[in-house]
Structure formats: structure tokens, C-alpha cells
Design a protein around this motif. Structure first.
Motif, mmCIF file in Angstrom:
data_model
loop_
_atom_site.group_PDB
_atom_site.id
_atom_site.type_symbol
_atom_site.label_atom_id
_atom_site.label_comp_id
_atom_site.label_asym_id
_atom_site.label_seq_id
_atom_site.Cartn_x
_atom_site.Cartn_y
_atom_site.Cartn_z
ATOM 1 N N PHE A 195 0.833 -1.209 0.000
ATOM 2 C CA PHE A 195 0.000 0.000 0.000
ATOM 3 C C PHE A 195 0.868 1.260 0.000
ATOM 4 O O PHE A 195 0.628 2.192 -0.779
ATOM 5 N N ILE A 196 1.892 1.255 0.886
ATOM 6 C CA ILE A 196 2.784 2.419 0.950
ATOM 7 C C ILE A 196 3.513 2.593 -0.378
ATOM 8 O O ILE A 196 3.681 3.718 -0.885
ATOM 9 N N GLY A 197 3.929 1.456 -0.978
ATOM 10 C CA GLY A 197 4.636 1.516 -2.258
ATOM 11 C C GLY A 197 3.770 2.094 -3.363
ATOM 12 O O GLY A 197 4.244 2.892 -4.201
ATOM 13 N N ILE A 198 2.491 1.686 -3.378
ATOM 14 C CA ILE A 198 1.567 2.196 -4.405
ATOM 15 C C ILE A 198 1.339 3.695 -4.224
ATOM 16 O O ILE A 198 1.313 4.465 -5.196
ATOM 17 N N VAL A 199 1.148 4.112 -2.967
ATOM 18 C CA VAL A 199 0.932 5.539 -2.677
ATOM 19 C C VAL A 199 2.141 6.358 -3.132
ATOM 20 O O VAL A 199 2.002 7.409 -3.786
ATOM 21 N N ILE A 200 3.345 5.866 -2.789
ATOM 22 C CA ILE A 200 4.567 6.575 -3.193
ATOM 23 C C ILE A 200 4.682 6.621 -4.715
ATOM 24 O O ILE A 200 5.081 7.637 -5.306
ATOM 25 N N TYR A 201 4.298 5.500 -5.363
ATOM 26 C CA TYR A 201 4.380 5.441 -6.830
ATOM 27 C C TYR A 201 3.433 6.460 -7.466
ATOM 28 O O TYR A 201 3.810 7.183 -8.403
ATOM 29 N N ILE A 202 2.201 6.545 -6.970
ATOM 30 C CA ILE A 202 1.223 7.493 -7.525
ATOM 31 C C ILE A 202 1.708 8.929 -7.350
ATOM 32 O O ILE A 202 1.641 9.751 -8.274
ATOM 33 N N ILE A 203 2.198 9.213 -6.141
ATOM 34 C CA ILE A 203 2.708 10.571 -5.877
ATOM 35 C C ILE A 203 3.897 10.882 -6.787
ATOM 36 O O ILE A 203 4.010 11.979 -7.362
ATOM 37 N N GLY A 204 4.765 9.887 -6.965
ATOM 38 C CA GLY A 204 5.944 10.083 -7.802
ATOM 39 C C GLY A 204 5.584 10.311 -9.253
ATOM 40 O O GLY A 204 6.153 11.200 -9.918
ATOM 41 N N VAL A 205 4.649 9.466 -9.785
ATOM 42 C CA VAL A 205 4.230 9.628 -11.186
ATOM 43 C C VAL A 205 3.584 10.991 -11.396
ATOM 44 O O VAL A 205 3.833 11.678 -12.409
ATOM 45 N N THR A 206 2.730 11.397 -10.462
ATOM 46 C CA THR A 206 2.052 12.708 -10.564
ATOM 47 C C THR A 206 3.076 13.832 -10.570
ATOM 48 O O THR A 206 2.982 14.787 -11.359
ATOM 49 N N THR A 207 4.073 13.724 -9.720
ATOM 50 C CA THR A 207 5.125 14.750 -9.647
ATOM 51 C C THR A 207 5.928 14.806 -10.938
ATOM 52 O O THR A 207 6.257 15.891 -11.454
ATOM 53 N N LEU A 208 6.245 13.627 -11.493
ATOM 54 C CA LEU A 208 7.015 13.571 -12.734
ATOM 55 C C LEU A 208 6.238 14.186 -13.897
ATOM 56 O O LEU A 208 6.811 14.884 -14.750
ATOM 57 N N LYS A 209 4.932 13.918 -13.939
ATOM 58 C CA LYS A 209 4.098 14.493 -15.000
ATOM 59 C C LYS A 209 4.091 16.010 -14.917
ATOM 60 O O LYS A 209 4.151 16.715 -15.925
ATOM 61 N N ASN A 210 3.975 16.523 -13.706
ATOM 62 C CA ASN A 210 3.925 17.973 -13.526
ATOM 63 C C ASN A 210 5.243 18.649 -13.870
ATOM 64 O O ASN A 210 5.277 19.841 -14.172
ATOM 65 N N THR A 211 6.331 17.877 -13.797
ATOM 66 C CA THR A 211 7.640 18.459 -14.122
ATOM 67 C C THR A 211 8.001 18.275 -15.595
ATOM 68 O O THR A 211 9.109 18.619 -16.022
ATOM 69 N N GLY A 212 7.070 17.677 -16.376
ATOM 70 C CA GLY A 212 7.288 17.543 -17.808
ATOM 71 C C GLY A 212 8.076 16.333 -18.233
ATOM 72 O O GLY A 212 8.597 16.282 -19.357
ATOM 73 N N THR A 213 8.206 15.349 -17.385
ATOM 74 C CA THR A 213 8.925 14.123 -17.736
ATOM 75 C C THR A 213 8.150 13.359 -18.806
ATOM 76 O O THR A 213 6.922 13.240 -18.726
ATOM 77 N N THR A 214 8.851 12.792 -19.785
ATOM 78 C CA THR A 214 8.195 12.074 -20.882
ATOM 79 C C THR A 214 7.645 10.738 -20.390
ATOM 80 O O THR A 214 8.082 10.187 -19.373
ATOM 81 N N LEU A 215 6.684 10.193 -21.161
ATOM 82 C CA LEU A 215 6.047 8.925 -20.812
ATOM 83 C C LEU A 215 7.061 7.780 -20.802
ATOM 84 O O LEU A 215 7.015 6.895 -19.935
ATOM 85 N N LYS A 216 7.987 7.807 -21.784
ATOM 86 C CA LYS A 216 8.995 6.759 -21.864
ATOM 87 C C LYS A 216 9.870 6.742 -20.609
ATOM 88 O O LYS A 216 10.194 5.672 -20.064
ATOM 89 N N GLU A 217 10.252 7.910 -20.129
ATOM 90 C CA GLU A 217 11.074 7.998 -18.928
ATOM 91 C C GLU A 217 10.299 7.534 -17.695
ATOM 92 O O GLU A 217 10.851 6.867 -16.808
ATOM 93 N N ILE A 218 9.007 7.905 -17.677
ATOM 94 C CA ILE A 218 8.158 7.499 -16.541
ATOM 95 C C ILE A 218 8.028 5.974 -16.486
ATOM 96 O O ILE A 218 8.136 5.350 -15.431
#
Length: 294
Positions: free
Chosen positions: A22-45
Motif C-alpha cells: 500500500f505504501i509503495g503504491i501511494v509513493i508510486y502514484i505521488i511520484g508519477v504525478t510529480t514527474l508528469k507535472n515536471t514535464g517528464t516524458t512517458l517513456k522515462e516514466i
């Protein structure tokens, strides 16, 4: 609430896995959301996601391994305690009754006017440092007369002593079946029955010692409750063991090993207790000397 607590207590491994996931999933969602907001490409994500999932999986597997080994040790410890309880119960219900009966018969036969005399004589003999073989027995002169009881063909114990003690222990030898025989034959049969009980009890003790020596049962748990009766009985049975072992300790090996281990442990505890008393006494004496008026 109690059901939840019971489930957590009985399923610690599963609960730990769920929490980490559960903690891992929460961290993953937060991380993906942060990466999207910073303009990281889908391939990098996707690439970072794969690495993250691999690391998280390794962590979960590691936690499961640690929990598994911990649970295995806990179950093994509980199993050994349960085995120790079963063995202690058998020891108390069967062996201790037989042991007490045997000791009482031998002590009464040795001196019916002083039934404690044989125990005192045996206790003075330092057998713990000897090998349990025939030549060692010959060094202890106080065992000479006493040892004859166990010789083949020797039926010297009076019928009255065996019969009386057997009655005290709920007719432990079942002597009613020989009452129709002539008195001399009754004495012979009673002596034979007594010896059979001695050897049966020694075999039971050997099984008990084997379980303790091989770590099947929890030794420390059994030691605190049973070492005194065990050591005392082996002192009584020293001639029996030595008579079987002509040149080497082939018979009752586990019994001999456990006797030595428990005897040494008992001595160590007693020595530590004496040292503690001496230290306390010395401390008291020093305090008294300091406070003593001039």
C-alpha cells in the motif's frame, strides 16, 4: 476490534506485505504525478516505473523471507516447548512414580531402620567425574553390597519389602498374580518383577534423555523442574549402568550425557549462588566496619 487484532497477530506476514504494498503504491502514484507535472516524458516514466516496481518487489520478498525465518524459529521454539511439556508430563506420571518406588525399595532393603542412609552414602560418592563402566564401579567400595541386588540370579530383597512398597504405589508390580505360588517362589518372582521395572524405567529415562540431548525438547525448561529427581535417580542406578558397560559407555549413552550436563549446570548454579552470598556478606562486613565507632 478484537477480531482485527487476532487477525494481525496470527497473520503478521500478510499484514506486513499489505502495508508495504500500500505504501509503495501511494509513493508510486505521488511520484508519477510529480514527474508528469515536471514535464517528464512517458517513456522515462515507464522506465523509472519498471525500476521502482523491481525495487519494491525485492523489498517485499526480503520482508517475507525475514518474516518467514522469524516465524519458523518461533514455531520451532513453541514445538520444542510443547514436546518438553509432553515429556515432563510423561516423566511425572510414569517415571517419577517408578523412580520413587525403586529408590524406596532399595533404601528400605539397605537399612530398614534408617531409610535415608543409602541416599546419604550414594550422594557422597563422586561419580560425575568417572566413566560409567565396570572398572569405575569397583573403585567405589560403598556400592559393593548395594550392587549385588542387581546381579542376575540374586533375589535377596525380602518379599515383605517389595510387597509393602508395591502396595503403597497402587500395586505397581501387580503382585496379586503371584499370591497363589509358594512363598519362596513369590519372593523370586517379586525380585524379578522389581528388576524388570528397574530396566523398563531406565529405558524410559534413556528416551527422555535422548529427546533432551537432541534438542527435541527445551532443556532449560525441563532442567529447572526435573534435574534434582533425575540426578538423584542416576546416583541410585550407577551400579546398573556400570554393570552393562563392561569396557566402554555403550549403554545408556544419552542418560550419561544428560546426567553430566545437568550435574555440571547444577554445580555452576550453586557456585554462582555461593559467590553472590559471599559478595553480599563482604559488602555488609565492609559497611559495618566503616560505621563501627572508634
Amino acid at each position: 476490534m478484537s477480531k482485527i487484532n487476532n487477525y494481525i497477530r496470527n497473520n503478521k506476514l500478510n499484514v506486513a506485505t499489505y502495508i508495504i504494498s500500500f505504501i509503495g503504491i501511494v509513493i508510486y502514484i505521488i511520484g508519477v504525478t510529480t514527474l508528469k507535472n515536471t514535464g517528464t516524458t512517458l517513456k522515462e516514466i515507464l522506465s523509472m516505473s519498471a525500476n521502482y516496481v523491481t525495487i519494491l518487489s525485492c523489498i517485499i520478498v526480503l520482508v517475507q523471507l525475514v518474516a518467514f525465518f522469524s516465524d519458523s524459529r518461533h514455531k520451532e521454539y513453541r514445538r520444542r516447548k510443547e514436546v518438553a511439556l509432553d515429556i515432563a508430563k510423561q516423566y511425572a506420571e510414569i517415571s517419577m512414580s517408578n523412580m520413587s518406588f525403586i529408590q524406596n525399595v532399595l533404601s528400605t532393603y539397605y537399612d530398614k531402620n534408617n531409610v535415608l542412609l543409602l541416599e546419604k552414602i550414594i550422594a557422597k560418592e563422586e561419580i560425575h567425574s568417572d566413566r560409567f563402566i565396570k572398572s569405575s564401579l569397583e573403585k567405589h567400595s560403598s556400592f559393593d553390597e548395594y550392587s549385588k541386588v542387581f546381579l542376575s540370579g540374586n533375589n535377596e530383597i525380602p518379599l515383605e519389602i517389595i510387597a509393602t512398597q508395591s502396595m503403597i504405589y497402587s500395586d505397581i508390580l501387580n503382585l496379586e498374580c503371584i499370591l497363589h505360588l509358594p512363598e519362596d517362589t513369590q519372593k523370586t518372582m517379586a525380585n524379578l518383577k522389581f528388576k524388570v521395572l528397574v530396566y523398563d524405567t531406565m529405558n524410559t529415562i534413556e528416551y527422555f534423555a535422548m529427546a533432551v540431548n537432541q534438542n527435541v525438547a527445551e532443556s532449560e525448561m525441563l532442567f529447572s523442574s526435573l534435574h534434582q529427581t533425575f540426578i538423584k535417580f542416576i546416583h541410585y542406578m550407577y551400579p546398573v549402568i556400570c554393570m552393562y558397560n563392561i569396557e566402554s559407555e555403550r549403554f545408556y549413552k544419552n542418560t550419561i550425557e544428560l546426567y553430566r550436563n545437568w550435574f555440571n549446570e547444577k554445580n555452576e548454579i550453586e557456585e554462582n549462588h555461593k559467590k553472590t552470598i559471599c559478595k553480599a556478606q563482604n559488602k555488609t562486613d565492609k559497611q559495618y566496619a566503616k560505621g563501627k565507632p572508634l
